[in-house]
Motif scaffolding. Sequence first.
Motif, PDB file in Angstrom:
ATOM      1  N   ASP A 149       0.818  -1.211   0.000  1.00  0.00           N
ATOM      2  CA  ASP A 149       0.000   0.000   0.000  1.00  0.00           C
ATOM      3  C   ASP A 149       0.855   1.267   0.000  1.00  0.00           C
ATOM      4  O   ASP A 149       0.481   2.289  -0.575  1.00  0.00           O
ATOM      5  N   VAL A 198       1.746   2.459  -3.512  1.00  0.00           N
ATOM      6  CA  VAL A 198       0.642   3.208  -4.122  1.00  0.00           C
ATOM      7  C   VAL A 198       0.625   4.639  -3.592  1.00  0.00           C
ATOM      8  O   VAL A 198       0.454   5.605  -4.344  1.00  0.00           O
ATOM      9  N   GLU A 199       0.819   4.782  -2.290  1.00  0.00           N
ATOM     10  CA  GLU A 199       0.845   6.113  -1.670  1.00  0.00           C
ATOM     11  C   GLU A 199       2.008   6.943  -2.231  1.00  0.00           C
ATOM     12  O   GLU A 199       1.859   8.141  -2.490  1.00  0.00           O
TER      13      GLU A 199
END
Length: 396
Positions: free
Chosen positions: A86, A89-90
């Motif tokens: 994740d 993606v950030e």
Amino acid sequence: MSKILDKFLNENLEELRNAGLYNEIDPVEGPNGPTIKIGGKELINLSSNNYLGLATDEDLKVLAKEATDKYGVGAGAVRTINGTLDIHVELEKKIAEFKGTEAAISYQSGFNCNMAAISAVMNKQDAILSDELNHASIIDGCRLSGAKIIRVKHQDMDDLRAKAKEATESGEYGKVMYITDGVFSMDGNVANLPEIVEIAKEFDLITYVDDAHGSGVMGKGKGTVKHFGLEKEIDMQMGTLSKAVGVVGGYVAGKQNLIDWLKVRSRPFLFSTAVTPADVAATQGALQKIMDSTELHDKLWENGDYLKAGLKKLGFDIGQSETPITPCIIGEEKLAQKFSKRLMEEGVYAKAIVFPTVPRGTGRVRNMPTAAHTKEMLDEALAIYEKVGKELGILK
């Protein structure tokens, strides 16, 4: 070892040494800051790409440690299987915000970016117009694509226009791209992006800017494209996360459909394990610092201008640099190597740059002041430059 290989290596290594073109690697003992330790000796460091001093930033160390505790030391897979965490993606959302684009894709290095993105978009039916002083990774990316490579004279807009006209009107090519560094790393000069965009619009060229040395430095930190306000005009913005950003990795930023294509067709993205969680977290923190304040950016330029003025006053040939990157162009390769060695003996680490990194006969020492240097360090460095320059007959 094969006799023919052994003969090839020994003969060619000896040839490089005799010509002053063999590069000695000096391991740094400790952090790469404004001063470094090599061979037990502390030196003023003027060879680092750590422009903003973020590689040793205490806040970023904390973020890296926290990410390691949470995610582990590695991503565990390539991005397209289950190596996209994740935080990857950030990070890509943060890069897009930083560069003012719809989306972005991150890679393991800036070199990987150029190998990946150019060959994913261009092929043997296409042509690439390339500035003759572009970085080696651009050259290799162009070669990998199989496209026809057309060299354009450095920063020569008349030559670019003529060659764009010839390429697009010939009917030989499906697509034509123009690719350039944003800031040229050996000379410190800046691409003429406004006129490049004008020519690109006239001939429908794909525009690609490698801003490895511009991100964090130009445009109040946002890069060379932002400096000229052309975020909506440049098709592909590439950059590293290892220079001013201080960590490791690279990215390409642009429209969403470009990024979608690169995620399914760029081979380093498809076949290399993702960068580590610690690197991702530290990079996000570094980008946020650059976006939140221009303090480090402003200090970098203050130091760069100070050193540049001092070297010019002493009588060194500093070329046409428009950025903190400031070469001292010596010319003959062996003399450039000797100059660098004597600087190191006197207390300054400034690496000699010779062919093939720069054209033959333009050997130089490239100076890279950072936001972390003090005026006292720069004054000491200038005094050493004067001493060694006069000793070797470079200065009168």
